[in-house]
Design a protein around this motif. Structure first.
Motif, PDB file in Angstrom:
ATOM      1  N   GLU A   1       0.739  -1.189   0.076  1.00 23.08           N
ATOM      2  CA  GLU A   1      -0.112   0.057   0.066  1.00 23.08           C
ATOM      3  C   GLU A   1       0.914   1.276   0.027  1.00 23.08           C
ATOM      4  OE1 GLU A   1      -3.451   0.395   0.421  1.00 23.08           O
ATOM      5  OE2 GLU A   1      -3.249   2.503   0.690  1.00 23.08           O
ATOM      6  N   TYR A   2       1.792   1.264   0.864  1.00 26.36           N
ATOM      7  CA  TYR A   2       2.798   2.493   0.966  1.00 26.36           C
ATOM      8  C   TYR A   2       3.472   2.648  -0.242  1.00 26.36           C
ATOM      9  CZ  TYR A   2       6.777   5.342   2.710  1.00 26.36           C
ATOM     10  OH  TYR A   2       7.612   6.345   2.691  1.00 26.36           O
ATOM     11  N   ASP A   3       4.122   1.557  -0.961  1.00 28.43           N
ATOM     12  CA  ASP A   3       4.841   1.777  -2.097  1.00 28.43           C
ATOM     13  C   ASP A   3       3.828   2.252  -3.411  1.00 28.43           C
ATOM     14  OD1 ASP A   3       7.152   0.920  -0.866  1.00 28.43           O
ATOM     15  OD2 ASP A   3       7.130  -1.182  -1.715  1.00 28.43           O
ATOM     16  N   SER A   4       2.527   1.548  -3.311  1.00 26.21           N
ATOM     17  CA  SER A   4       1.615   1.892  -4.245  1.00 26.21           C
ATOM     18  C   SER A   4       1.411   3.580  -4.247  1.00 26.21           C
ATOM     19  CB  SER A   4       0.346   1.206  -4.260  1.00 26.21           C
ATOM     20  OG  SER A   4      -0.497   1.640  -3.035  1.00 26.21           O
ATOM     21  N   ARG A   5       1.309   4.052  -3.296  1.00 29.35           N
ATOM     22  CA  ARG A   5       1.179   5.566  -2.774  1.00 29.35           C
ATOM     23  C   ARG A   5       2.306   6.332  -3.195  1.00 29.35           C
ATOM     24  NH1 ARG A   5       0.045   6.727   3.104  1.00 29.35           N
ATOM     25  NH2 ARG A   5      -0.497   4.384   3.210  1.00 29.35           N
ATOM     26  N   PHE A   6       3.403   5.886  -3.006  1.00 28.32           N
ATOM     27  CA  PHE A   6       4.878   6.692  -3.563  1.00 28.32           C
ATOM     28  C   PHE A   6       4.622   6.509  -5.254  1.00 28.32           C
ATOM     29  CE2 PHE A   6       8.871   5.934  -5.515  1.00 28.32           C
ATOM     30  CZ  PHE A   6       9.483   7.227  -5.042  1.00 28.32           C
ATOM     31  N   LEU A   7       4.268   5.495  -5.660  1.00 26.83           N
ATOM     32  CA  LEU A   7       4.343   5.244  -6.987  1.00 26.83           C
ATOM     33  C   LEU A   7       3.107   6.097  -7.888  1.00 26.83           C
ATOM     34  CD1 LEU A   7       5.090   1.497  -7.506  1.00 26.83           C
ATOM     35  CD2 LEU A   7       6.903   3.312  -7.931  1.00 26.83           C
ATOM     36  N   THR A   8       2.050   6.642  -7.114  1.00 25.40           N
ATOM     37  CA  THR A   8       1.003   7.150  -7.751  1.00 25.40           C
ATOM     38  C   THR A   8       1.094   8.630  -7.538  1.00 25.40           C
ATOM     39  OG1 THR A   8      -0.502   6.541  -6.093  1.00 25.40           O
ATOM     40  CG2 THR A   8      -0.558   5.440  -8.175  1.00 25.40           C
TER      41      THR A   8
END
Ligand SMILES: [Zn+2]
Lengths: 93, 493
Positions: free
Chosen positions: B332-339
């Motif tokens: 979830e954290y990485d996905s926020r970084f990536l978006t």
């Protein structure tokens, strides 16, 4: 409806107008008459009448997103009251 | 970030909460201006992209840029707003020298978009921030104050550049649903990400294409009543937003504690001094005397048109986040970084076209790449390192050709020189030694030269193994694959 001197002063300030005392009294009276005249419209029954957004029965006038001819700098600044280099000069705010 | 976490606690201790609403101005990246065909530009010589319309010369007529309306509608739709059937432009009247007509063409009671919401994620809590409206307007010119360090106070006179005058703006207004500077930041970041995914603005805060004002007030916790608010302007970075809000919240709290009243006023964030200061205007209440602009006819927007806009919406951050999580199993954290921007997600997905380990790819984008870009003051979209190149480098790490540590050096050189990873590894002879036979030779040599350590290990002193591995790494000038070395050494001992 009665327009006070203070209201005239406020309107004058917003429009950046300097009025004499005589003018303030005159305009208060005249504004009163104008508003009273316009107020007559309120006597009409406008229930069910769509507000008029524009005097012309036209909507949706667009242009395409294309760059056209621009003014050259000298023409743009020709009427500047004051100028420094390539900018309009204005008094401090 | 401690500053963001402290303030809500401090407020709660005194039984207060902050009530914040944001107004965000977005410069739309159309080619031409909102009501004329002068070019939209940045950083050009003053007054070189103007025409009689955007100079406010008498006798000119504004005409609406269709693309700007499309863009504003896209923003509204992306924020879950309703798009009006009927919308119209109003004149907002006031005198300021950056506005040649002495009114700004804006929207008043019939905005293009209204009643949306944005979900933001702060410390893993999801909060909805309601959007009051999104409307269209035109930007003003740019003022340069001459004298006393470019500040308004103390300026002798000002210079005006009208290149920016008439640039299409979308103004996004939130409800006062924000309770902390941290939430405000998350909201603005989310909004920026959505705008970047839409491709309607470059959202460059330093260049002013994304600008943020805030309404701030305090009230007793859980009270339905709103306190007296101040409007804080001029926050042109995320950091500025957080600091300005924190400063303003504490300032108001101190006033209330001292038994003084918060004055309704506009305050200016001074980033150099880290304070907000009152914009010494003579409390001349805003009286913009809005009226429908007679030069512009209204817009009647068909539902077919709205549907067409809706269909042209690209994938937005929330949807992309979900897809990245399910397709690549990122956190979830990485996905926020990536978006956080479209460019971040695009970069990651392009790396993944040529590489298999998503977690490793994210770590490198979040670590090395972001660090290099930050140091260079570059955006992800401007990365000099192509995603295919990064994938190539990561592949070399994954197949054991180079160590992770060496890969960082290679990365820096790739970033600086534009060379590919294999080129650099070859040039510098960095290739990791992973071949069993080659390694066996090194291991044998070290065992032969360090009999004492070997004996120690055999008699149960396990730490002797580390010493031997170290000797082998040194002998190989760091190029031996440490995992393999361990394996072979254990076998031989
Ligand atoms: Zn123009």
């Amino acid at each position: 409806m009665s327009i006070s001197k203070e209201e005239v002063e406020h309107i004058a300030l917003l429009a950046r107008l300097e009025l004499s005392e005589t003018e303030k009294e005159l305009f208060a009276r005249q504004l009163d008459q104008i508003l009273e005249h316009a107020g007559k419209i309120e006597e009409l029954d406008t229930k069910g009448v769509e507000p008029t957004a524009h005097a012309l029965p036209v909507v949706n006038v667009f242009r395409e997103d294309k760059v056209g001819k621009e003014l050259d700098l000298e023409a743009a600044l020709a009427n500047a009251p004051d100028r420094e280099d390539d900018s309009f000069g204005v008094p401090k705010i | 970030m401690t500053e963001t976490n402290n303030i809500p606690g401090l407020l709660a201790k005194h039984g207060f909460e902050a009530v914040i609403g944001l107004e965000i101005h977005v410069e739309l990246s159309t080619l031409s201006k909102m009501f004329c065909d002068s070019a939209v530009t940045f950083g050009e010589p003053p007054n070189t992209h103007v025409c009689p319309v955007c100079l406010g010369l008498p006798g000119t007529l504004p005409v609406v840029n269709r693309k700007a309306v499309d863009y504003c509608a896209l923003i509204g739709l992306a924020l879950g707003c309703e798009i009006a059937d009927f919308t119209q432009f109003h004149r907002k009247n006031y005198f300021y020298p950056d506005m040649p007509k002495n009114y700004q063409i804006s929207q008043f009671d019939l905005p293009l978009c209204s009643a949306g919401r944005v979900t933001v994620n702060v410390d893993d809590n999801k909060t909805d921030i309601r959007i009051t409206r999104v409307h269209m307007e035109e930007d003003t010119g740019k003022l340069v104050h001459i004298g006393e360090g470019g500040r308004i106070a103390g300026a002798k006179y000002s210079l005006v550049d009208f290149n920016r005058a008439g640039t299409p703006l979308a103004e996004i207004v939130s409800e006062p649903d924000i309770r902390s500077s941290g939430e405000a930041r998350a909201f603005l970041q989310k909004l920026r990400s959505i705008l970047l995914h839409l491709g309607v603005s470059d959202c460059n805060m330093e260049e002013g294409s994304l600008r943020c004002d805030a309404n701030v007030s305090l009230r007793p916790e859980n009270s339905p009543k709103l306190g007296v608010k101040t409007e804080v302007k001029n926050m042109n970075s995320f950091r500025g937003l957080v600091r300005a809000l924190d400063y303003e919240i504490v300032r108001q709290l101190e006033l209330i504690q001292d038994g003084e009243a918060v004055k309704q006023e506009t305050r200016h964030w001074d980033a150099a001094r880290n304070i907000t200061t009152s914009l010494r205007s003579k409390e001349e209440a805003h009286d913009y005397r809005y009226f429908a602009d007679p030069d512009l006819v209204p817009l009647k927007l068909s539902r077919e048109w709205v549907k067409k806009q809706e269909e042209s919406l690209p994938e937005l951050p929330d949807a992309r986040q979900k897809r990245l999580i399910s397709a690549f199993k990122v956190s979830e954290y990485d996905s926020r970084f990536l978006t956080q921007s479209k460019a971040h997600g695009d970069y990651f997905e392009q790396v993944m076209e040529n590489f298999g380990d998503a977690k490793m790819a994210v770590n490198w984008i979040m670590g090395e790449l972001s660090a290099h870009l930050n140091a260079d003051n570059k955006e992800m979209a401007e990365s000099p390192m192509q995603p295919e190149r990064l994938a190539q480098l990561l592949t070399l790490v994954e197949d054991g050709s180079i160590s992770g540590k060496m890969a960082k050096e290679v990365f820096s050189e790739m970033y600086e020189t534009g060379k590919t990873a294999p080129e650099i590894v070859d040039d510098r002879g960095l290739k990791q030694i992973s071949g069993d036979d080659e390694l066996a030779v090194l291991v044998d040599q070290v065992i032969g030269e360090n009999q004492t350590a070997v004996e120690e290990y055999r008699s149960g002193k396990k730490q002797a193994l580390g010493f031997l591995v170290g000797q082998i790494m040194r002998l190989s000038k760091g190029q031996a694959n440490p995992g393999k070395v361990n394996e072979i050494l254990r076998e031989k001992l």
